[in-house]
Design a protein around this motif. Structure first.
Motif, PDB file in Angstrom:
ATOM      1  N   PHE A  61       0.754  -1.083   0.079  1.00  0.00           N
ATOM      2  CA  PHE A  61      -0.058   0.301   0.056  1.00  0.00           C
ATOM      3  C   PHE A  61       0.773   1.107  -0.053  1.00  0.00           C
ATOM      4  N   GLU A  62       0.274   2.374  -0.559  1.00  0.00           N
ATOM      5  CA  GLU A  62       0.946   3.733  -0.333  1.00  0.00           C
ATOM      6  C   GLU A  62       0.237   4.412   0.760  1.00  0.00           C
ATOM      7  N   MET A  63       1.224   4.943   1.679  1.00  0.00           N
ATOM      8  CA  MET A  63       0.771   5.798   2.749  1.00  0.00           C
ATOM      9  C   MET A  63       0.170   7.222   2.108  1.00  0.00           C
ATOM     10  N   PRO A  64      -1.124   7.317   2.556  1.00  0.00           N
ATOM     11  CA  PRO A  64      -1.838   8.625   1.959  1.00  0.00           C
ATOM     12  C   PRO A  64      -1.210   9.972   2.949  1.00  0.00           C
ATOM     13  N   TYR A  65      -0.736   9.748   3.990  1.00  0.00           N
ATOM     14  CA  TYR A  65      -0.333  10.638   5.042  1.00  0.00           C
ATOM     15  C   TYR A  65       0.815  10.175   6.121  1.00  0.00           C
ATOM     16  N   THR A  66       1.562  11.041   6.782  1.00  0.00           N
ATOM     17  CA  THR A  66       2.331  10.561   7.643  1.00  0.00           C
ATOM     18  C   THR A  66       1.518  10.024   8.874  1.00  0.00           C
ATOM     19  N   SER A  67       2.389   9.223   9.573  1.00  0.00           N
ATOM     20  CA  SER A  67       1.516   8.740  10.784  1.00  0.00           C
ATOM     21  C   SER A  67       2.633   8.037  11.752  1.00  0.00           C
ATOM     22  N   ASP A  68       2.517   8.144  12.969  1.00  0.00           N
ATOM     23  CA  ASP A  68       3.224   7.665  13.848  1.00  0.00           C
ATOM     24  C   ASP A  68       2.739   5.975  14.278  1.00  0.00           C
ATOM     25  N   THR A  69       1.730   5.774  13.838  1.00  0.00           N
ATOM     26  CA  THR A  69       1.172   4.504  14.123  1.00  0.00           C
ATOM     27  C   THR A  69       0.535   3.832  12.854  1.00  0.00           C
ATOM     28  N   LEU A  70       0.494   2.551  13.000  1.00  0.00           N
ATOM     29  CA  LEU A  70      -0.360   1.681  12.178  1.00  0.00           C
ATOM     30  C   LEU A  70      -1.034   0.705  12.798  1.00  0.00           C
ATOM     31  N   VAL A  71      -2.311   0.666  12.626  1.00  0.00           N
ATOM     32  CA  VAL A  71      -3.116  -0.194  13.587  1.00  0.00           C
ATOM     33  C   VAL A  71      -3.884  -1.231  12.822  1.00  0.00           C
ATOM     34  N   PRO A  72      -3.795  -2.523  12.553  1.00  0.00           N
ATOM     35  CA  PRO A  72      -4.714  -3.344  11.738  1.00  0.00           C
ATOM     36  C   PRO A  72      -6.046  -3.589  12.460  1.00  0.00           C
ATOM     37  N   ARG A  73      -7.141  -3.509  11.587  1.00  0.00           N
ATOM     38  CA  ARG A  73      -8.307  -4.259  12.115  1.00  0.00           C
ATOM     39  C   ARG A  73      -9.056  -5.062  11.102  1.00  0.00           C
ATOM     40  N   ALA A  74      -9.659  -6.067  11.679  1.00  0.00           N
ATOM     41  CA  ALA A  74     -10.258  -6.934  10.930  1.00  0.00           C
ATOM     42  C   ALA A  74     -11.673  -7.482  11.315  1.00  0.00           C
ATOM     43  N   SER A  75     -12.769  -7.660  10.447  1.00  0.00           N
ATOM     44  CA  SER A  75     -13.807  -8.079  11.035  1.00  0.00           C
ATOM     45  C   SER A  75     -14.489  -8.933   9.801  1.00  0.00           C
ATOM     46  N   ALA A  76     -15.555  -9.704  10.399  1.00  0.00           N
ATOM     47  CA  ALA A  76     -16.310 -10.965   9.600  1.00  0.00           C
ATOM     48  C   ALA A  76     -17.597 -10.462   9.396  1.00  0.00           C
ATOM     49  N   ASP A  77     -18.198 -10.495   8.191  1.00  0.00           N
ATOM     50  CA  ASP A  77     -19.697 -10.354   7.988  1.00  0.00           C
ATOM     51  C   ASP A  77     -20.115 -11.556   7.779  1.00  0.00           C
ATOM     52  N   LEU A  78     -20.863 -12.149   8.603  1.00  0.00           N
ATOM     53  CA  LEU A  78     -21.455 -13.519   8.242  1.00  0.00           C
ATOM     54  C   LEU A  78     -22.705 -13.494   7.399  1.00  0.00           C
ATOM     55  N   ILE A  82     -23.763  -7.424   9.635  1.00  0.00           N
ATOM     56  CA  ILE A  82     -23.133  -6.529  11.174  1.00  0.00           C
ATOM     57  C   ILE A  82     -21.807  -7.223  11.191  1.00  0.00           C
ATOM     58  N   PRO A  83     -20.851  -6.414  11.116  1.00  0.00           N
ATOM     59  CA  PRO A  83     -19.378  -6.740  11.151  1.00  0.00           C
ATOM     60  C   PRO A  83     -19.002  -7.256  12.575  1.00  0.00           C
ATOM     61  N   ILE A  84     -18.439  -8.468  12.682  1.00  0.00           N
ATOM     62  CA  ILE A  84     -17.914  -8.926  13.923  1.00  0.00           C
ATOM     63  C   ILE A  84     -16.491  -8.714  13.845  1.00  0.00           C
ATOM     64  N   PRO A  85     -15.965  -7.749  14.964  1.00  0.00           N
ATOM     65  CA  PRO A  85     -14.465  -7.491  15.170  1.00  0.00           C
ATOM     66  C   PRO A  85     -13.713  -8.693  15.405  1.00  0.00           C
ATOM     67  N   TYR A  86     -12.556  -9.055  14.832  1.00  0.00           N
ATOM     68  CA  TYR A  86     -11.773 -10.117  15.302  1.00  0.00           C
ATOM     69  C   TYR A  86     -10.215  -9.280  15.905  1.00  0.00           C
ATOM     70  N   PRO A  87     -10.099  -9.830  16.995  1.00  0.00           N
ATOM     71  CA  PRO A  87      -8.958  -9.083  17.483  1.00  0.00           C
ATOM     72  C   PRO A  87      -7.556  -9.677  17.046  1.00  0.00           C
ATOM     73  N   ILE A  88      -6.733  -8.619  16.294  1.00  0.00           N
ATOM     74  CA  ILE A  88      -5.522  -9.017  15.698  1.00  0.00           C
ATOM     75  C   ILE A  88      -4.713  -8.162  16.235  1.00  0.00           C
ATOM     76  N   GLY A  89      -4.592  -7.360  17.527  1.00  0.00           N
ATOM     77  CA  GLY A  89      -3.541  -6.591  18.027  1.00  0.00           C
ATOM     78  C   GLY A  89      -3.726  -5.103  17.380  1.00  0.00           C
ATOM     79  N   ASP A  90      -2.903  -4.012  18.258  1.00  0.00           N
ATOM     80  CA  ASP A  90      -3.200  -2.871  17.923  1.00  0.00           C
ATOM     81  C   ASP A  90      -1.927  -2.083  17.310  1.00  0.00           C
ATOM     82  N   ASP A  91      -0.952  -2.878  16.987  1.00  0.00           N
ATOM     83  CA  ASP A  91       0.241  -2.426  16.599  1.00  0.00           C
ATOM     84  C   ASP A  91       0.708  -3.155  15.350  1.00  0.00           C
ATOM     85  N   GLY A  92       0.476  -2.522  14.372  1.00  0.00           N
ATOM     86  CA  GLY A  92       0.897  -3.056  12.869  1.00  0.00           C
ATOM     87  C   GLY A  92       2.408  -2.914  12.589  1.00  0.00           C
TER      88      GLY A  92
END
Length: 155
Positions: A61-78, A82-92
Motif C-alpha cells: 500500500f501507499e501511505m496517504p499521509y504521515t503517521s506515527d502509528t499503524l493499527v490493523p483491524r479485521a472483521s467478519a460479516d456472516l 453486522i461486522p464482527i470484529p476479530y482481535p488482531i492486536g493494535d500495533d501493525g
C-alpha cells in the motif's frame, strides 16, 4: 541515493507481485484499496482458510499521509450486515517488511500478517481488513469472501 535505489527495488517487487500472485479483492466504500494483496493459497474468491493451518497475507500500500502509528483491524460479516470484529492486536508496525514507524506520506510499504486458523467453526463470511493511522484515520482497506473449512484428508 540509497533511499532512491531501495524505493526502486520495492516498486519493482510490488509491480511483480501485483502481476503474478495478486488475490482478487473487493474495495471498501470510501477507503483507498491496497496496491495488491496476496493471500497464500488464494488465487480466487472465496478464499478457504483451513483449520489447523496458518493464513498468511502480504499487502502493499501507499501511505496517504504521515503517521506515527499503524493499527490493523479485521472483521467478519456472516451475511447479516453486522461486522464482527476479530482481535488482531493494535500495533501493525512490527509487521512492516520494508519500513518502520513512523511511516511517511507517499511511502510504498509491504505488510505481512499471519494468523493461525484454530478454534474456529466452519463458516463462510466476508472478511474486511483495514489499516488505520493516527487518530484512527484509514490508510487502506479491502474485503474478500472467505470461509473456514476442514482440510481434505487424503489416505
Amino acid at each position: 541515493m540509497f533511499k532512491y535505489i531501495a524505493s526502486c527495488i520495492i516498486l519493482n517487487l510490488v509491480y511483480f507481485y501485483s502481476r503474478t500472485e495478486a488475490t482478487p479483492i473487493q474495495n471498501c466504500a470510501t477507503i483507498k484499496p491496497p496496491i495488491f494483496v496476496n493471500i497464500t493459497g488464494c488465487d480466487n474468491a472465496p478464499c478457504n482458510f483451513y483449520l489447523g493451518s496458518e493464513a498468511e497475507m502480504l499487502l502493499a500500500f501507499e501511505m496517504p499521509y504521515t503517521s506515527d502509528t499503524l493499527v490493523p483491524r479485521a472483521s467478519a460479516d456472516l451475511g447479516f450486515g453486522i461486522p464482527i470484529p476479530y482481535p488482531i492486536g493494535d500495533d501493525g508496525c512490527p509487521f512492516l517488511l520494508n519500513g518502520y514507524c513512523p511511516v511517511y506520506e507517499k511511502e510504498v510499504l509491504l505488510y505481512r500478517f499471519a494468523l493461525p486458523i484454530d478454534g474456529f467453526p466452519t463458516i463462510k463470511f466476508t472478511l474486511e481488513f483495514k489499516l488505520l493511522g493516527d487518530n484512527a484515520i484509514p490508510i487502506t482497506c479491502f474485503k474478500i469472501k472467505a470461509g473456514v473449512v476442514k482440510p481434505n484428508l487424503i489416505y
